[in-house]
Design a protein around this motif. Structure first.
Motif, PDB file in Angstrom:
ATOM      1  N   LEU A  10      -2.134 128.210  63.177  1.00  0.00           N
ATOM      2  CA  LEU A  10      -3.334 127.674  63.119  1.00  0.00           C
ATOM      3  C   LEU A  10      -3.418 127.402  61.432  1.00  0.00           C
ATOM      4  O   LEU A  10      -3.803 125.816  60.893  1.00  0.00           O
ATOM      5  N   LEU A  11      -2.152 128.248  60.854  1.00  0.00           N
ATOM      6  CA  LEU A  11      -2.164 128.169  58.814  1.00  0.00           C
ATOM      7  C   LEU A  11      -1.420 127.231  58.156  1.00  0.00           C
ATOM      8  O   LEU A  11      -1.624 127.243  57.770  1.00  0.00           O
ATOM      9  N   GLU A  12      -0.373 127.705  59.199  1.00  0.00           N
ATOM     10  CA  GLU A  12       1.323 127.811  59.023  1.00  0.00           C
ATOM     11  C   GLU A  12       1.138 125.735  58.452  1.00  0.00           C
ATOM     12  O   GLU A  12       2.090 125.747  57.660  1.00  0.00           O
ATOM     13  N   PRO A  13       0.863 125.121  58.821  1.00  0.00           N
ATOM     14  CA  PRO A  13       0.885 123.578  58.953  1.00  0.00           C
ATOM     15  C   PRO A  13      -0.650 122.965  56.751  1.00  0.00           C
ATOM     16  O   PRO A  13       0.599 122.539  56.511  1.00  0.00           O
ATOM     17  N   VAL A  14      -1.208 124.311  56.854  1.00  0.00           N
ATOM     18  CA  VAL A  14      -1.791 124.424  55.255  1.00  0.00           C
ATOM     19  C   VAL A  14      -0.937 124.404  54.496  1.00  0.00           C
ATOM     20  O   VAL A  14      -0.638 124.176  53.105  1.00  0.00           O
ATOM     21  N   PHE A  15       0.187 125.683  54.981  1.00  0.00           N
ATOM     22  CA  PHE A  15       0.542 126.710  53.753  1.00  0.00           C
ATOM     23  C   PHE A  15       2.106 126.349  53.552  1.00  0.00           C
ATOM     24  O   PHE A  15       3.100 126.869  52.859  1.00  0.00           O
ATOM     25  N   ARG A  16       2.731 125.556  54.271  1.00  0.00           N
ATOM     26  CA  ARG A  16       3.912 125.623  55.503  1.00  0.00           C
ATOM     27  C   ARG A  16       5.154 125.111  53.654  1.00  0.00           C
ATOM     28  O   ARG A  16       5.932 125.564  53.226  1.00  0.00           O
ATOM     29  N   HIS A  17       4.159 123.902  52.508  1.00  0.00           N
ATOM     30  CA  HIS A  17       4.550 123.835  51.335  1.00  0.00           C
ATOM     31  C   HIS A  17       4.662 124.712  49.899  1.00  0.00           C
ATOM     32  O   HIS A  17       4.392 124.328  49.759  1.00  0.00           O
ATOM     33  N   MET A  18       4.093 125.951  50.905  1.00  0.00           N
ATOM     34  CA  MET A  18       3.714 126.682  48.851  1.00  0.00           C
ATOM     35  C   MET A  18       4.457 126.896  48.381  1.00  0.00           C
ATOM     36  O   MET A  18       5.496 126.996  49.224  1.00  0.00           O
ATOM     37  N   SER A  19       4.242 126.686  46.748  1.00  0.00           N
ATOM     38  CA  SER A  19       5.516 127.938  46.322  1.00  0.00           C
ATOM     39  C   SER A  19       5.914 129.379  46.476  1.00  0.00           C
ATOM     40  O   SER A  19       5.273 130.403  47.189  1.00  0.00           O
ATOM     41  N   ARG A  50      -9.042 123.031  42.202  1.00  0.00           N
ATOM     42  CA  ARG A  50      -8.555 122.616  42.947  1.00  0.00           C
ATOM     43  C   ARG A  50      -7.365 122.762  42.835  1.00  0.00           C
ATOM     44  O   ARG A  50      -7.456 121.134  44.777  1.00  0.00           O
ATOM     45  N   HIS A  51      -6.679 123.443  43.716  1.00  0.00           N
ATOM     46  CA  HIS A  51      -5.926 123.606  45.374  1.00  0.00           C
ATOM     47  C   HIS A  51      -6.490 123.619  46.321  1.00  0.00           C
ATOM     48  O   HIS A  51      -5.736 123.220  47.730  1.00  0.00           O
ATOM     49  N   HIS A  52      -8.062 123.874  46.701  1.00  0.00           N
ATOM     50  CA  HIS A  52      -8.762 123.316  47.804  1.00  0.00           C
ATOM     51  C   HIS A  52      -9.073 121.642  48.481  1.00  0.00           C
ATOM     52  O   HIS A  52      -9.478 121.257  48.946  1.00  0.00           O
ATOM     53  N   LEU A  53      -9.041 121.218  46.667  1.00  0.00           N
ATOM     54  CA  LEU A  53      -9.555 119.785  46.860  1.00  0.00           C
ATOM     55  C   LEU A  53      -9.103 118.882  48.329  1.00  0.00           C
ATOM     56  O   LEU A  53      -7.614 118.786  48.099  1.00  0.00           O
ATOM     57  N   GLY A  54      -9.273 118.216  49.176  1.00  0.00           N
ATOM     58  CA  GLY A  54      -9.054 117.153  50.004  1.00  0.00           C
ATOM     59  C   GLY A  54      -8.477 118.122  50.919  1.00  0.00           C
ATOM     60  O   GLY A  54      -7.477 117.385  51.726  1.00  0.00           O
ATOM     61  N   ARG A  55      -8.168 119.323  50.972  1.00  0.00           N
ATOM     62  CA  ARG A  55      -7.570 119.755  51.678  1.00  0.00           C
ATOM     63  C   ARG A  55      -7.771 119.961  53.656  1.00  0.00           C
ATOM     64  O   ARG A  55      -7.536 120.261  54.886  1.00  0.00           O
ATOM     65  N   MET A  56      -9.227 119.366  53.592  1.00  0.00           N
ATOM     66  CA  MET A  56      -9.731 119.318  54.283  1.00  0.00           C
ATOM     67  C   MET A  56      -9.852 120.423  56.057  1.00  0.00           C
ATOM     68  O   MET A  56      -9.945 120.163  56.813  1.00  0.00           O
ATOM     69  N   LEU A  57      -9.696 121.210  55.291  1.00  0.00           N
ATOM     70  CA  LEU A  57     -10.011 122.942  55.459  1.00  0.00           C
ATOM     71  C   LEU A  57     -11.097 122.924  57.283  1.00  0.00           C
ATOM     72  O   LEU A  57     -12.450 122.014  56.933  1.00  0.00           O
ATOM     73  N   THR A  58     -10.591 123.601  58.233  1.00  0.00           N
ATOM     74  CA  THR A  58     -12.678 123.777  59.305  1.00  0.00           C
ATOM     75  C   THR A  58     -12.203 124.857  59.494  1.00  0.00           C
ATOM     76  O   THR A  58     -11.637 125.576  58.805  1.00  0.00           O
ATOM     77  N   GLU A  59     -13.397 125.449  59.849  1.00  0.00           N
ATOM     78  CA  GLU A  59     -14.019 127.017  60.153  1.00  0.00           C
ATOM     79  C   GLU A  59     -13.221 127.564  61.255  1.00  0.00           C
ATOM     80  O   GLU A  59     -13.184 128.784  60.434  1.00  0.00           O
ATOM     81  N   PRO A  60     -12.247 127.107  62.172  1.00  0.00           N
ATOM     82  CA  PRO A  60     -11.623 127.652  62.769  1.00  0.00           C
ATOM     83  C   PRO A  60     -10.304 128.866  61.402  1.00  0.00           C
ATOM     84  O   PRO A  60     -10.201 129.539  61.757  1.00  0.00           O
ATOM     85  N   GLN A  61      -9.772 127.821  60.489  1.00  0.00           N
ATOM     86  CA  GLN A  61      -8.663 128.124  59.939  1.00  0.00           C
ATOM     87  C   GLN A  61      -9.672 128.953  59.128  1.00  0.00           C
ATOM     88  O   GLN A  61      -8.755 130.549  58.050  1.00  0.00           O
ATOM     89  N   ARG A  62     -10.631 128.463  58.361  1.00  0.00           N
ATOM     90  CA  ARG A  62     -11.301 129.888  57.411  1.00  0.00           C
ATOM     91  C   ARG A  62     -11.474 131.379  58.219  1.00  0.00           C
ATOM     92  O   ARG A  62     -11.340 132.234  57.910  1.00  0.00           O
ATOM     93  N   ARG A  63     -11.758 131.133  59.705  1.00  0.00           N
ATOM     94  CA  ARG A  63     -11.942 132.183  60.200  1.00  0.00           C
ATOM     95  C   ARG A  63     -10.604 132.897  60.573  1.00  0.00           C
ATOM     96  O   ARG A  63     -10.786 134.443  60.574  1.00  0.00           O
ATOM     97  N   ARG A  64      -9.683 132.444  61.076  1.00  0.00           N
ATOM     98  CA  ARG A  64      -8.534 132.653  61.172  1.00  0.00           C
ATOM     99  C   ARG A  64      -7.801 133.908  59.717  1.00  0.00           C
ATOM    100  O   ARG A  64      -7.571 134.841  60.203  1.00  0.00           O
ATOM    101  N   TRP A  65      -8.016 132.816  58.717  1.00  0.00           N
ATOM    102  CA  TRP A  65      -7.297 133.357  57.415  1.00  0.00           C
ATOM    103  C   TRP A  65      -8.296 134.645  57.014  1.00  0.00           C
ATOM    104  O   TRP A  65      -7.882 135.099  56.776  1.00  0.00           O
TER     105      TRP A  65
END
Length: 156
Positions: free
Chosen positions: A33-42, A76-91
């Motif tokens: 659920l979270l890997e796609p959001v963070f796949r390209h993190m530095s 700013r790092h979160h703008l436009g990322r369209m995060l979901t409630e399930p992602q937030r809860r898993r995080w």
């Protein structure tokens, strides 16, 4: 207690927050659920987040002074990322699991403050992820998080 330690001090300092975020982001990259959001993190992402949380919890200003970050920058790092409630809860769940695994302070007062901050911050991240306009001014100070209603660590 005559003086109440900061959450940063009570947790154990910079090394603890760096261990926490290093373990946490390793888990994130294994999570479907979270890997796609963070796949390209530095490669420095987990360290920057550790510095951010440490500073918010009363630690040194490493995030703002050495990492050249700001509250507005973090938003700013979160703008436009369209995060979901399930992602937030898993995080949150993965972060709390990581806290347990590294032996982060587990007294109810500290954990109450930690969970309060994670709820507040993650809900703001989800809200801010639905827009491209940063609601935080560049001059706005970093948030400061404390013991809240408990007033400090439990002392029997």
């Amino acid at each position: 207690m005559k003086t109440v330690p900061t959450l940063y001090e009570w947790a154990g300092g910079a090394e603890v927050f760096e261990r926490l975020t290093e373990l946490f982001y390793a888990k994130v990259l294994q999570d479907e659920l979270l890997e796609p959001v963070f796949r390209h993190m530095s490669p420095d992402h987990s360290r920057h987040v550790a510095h951010f949380i440490a500073e918010v919890f009363g630690g040194p200003k490493t995030y703002t002074q050495q990492d050249e970050g700001s509250h507005a920058g973090m938003v700013r790092h979160h703008l436009g990322r369209m995060l979901t409630e399930p992602q937030r809860r898993r995080w949150i769940a993965l972060l709390l699991d990581s806290a347990d695994e590294i032996g982060l302070a587990s007294d109810p007062e500290f954990r109450s403050a930690l969970v309060g901050y994670l709820e507040w911050g993650s809900r703001l991240a989800v809200m801010n992820s639905t827009t491209d306009d940063n609601p935080v001014n560049e001059n706005e100070p970093m948030p400061k998080w404390g013991w809240g209603e408990t007033g400090g660590p439990y002392q029997p």
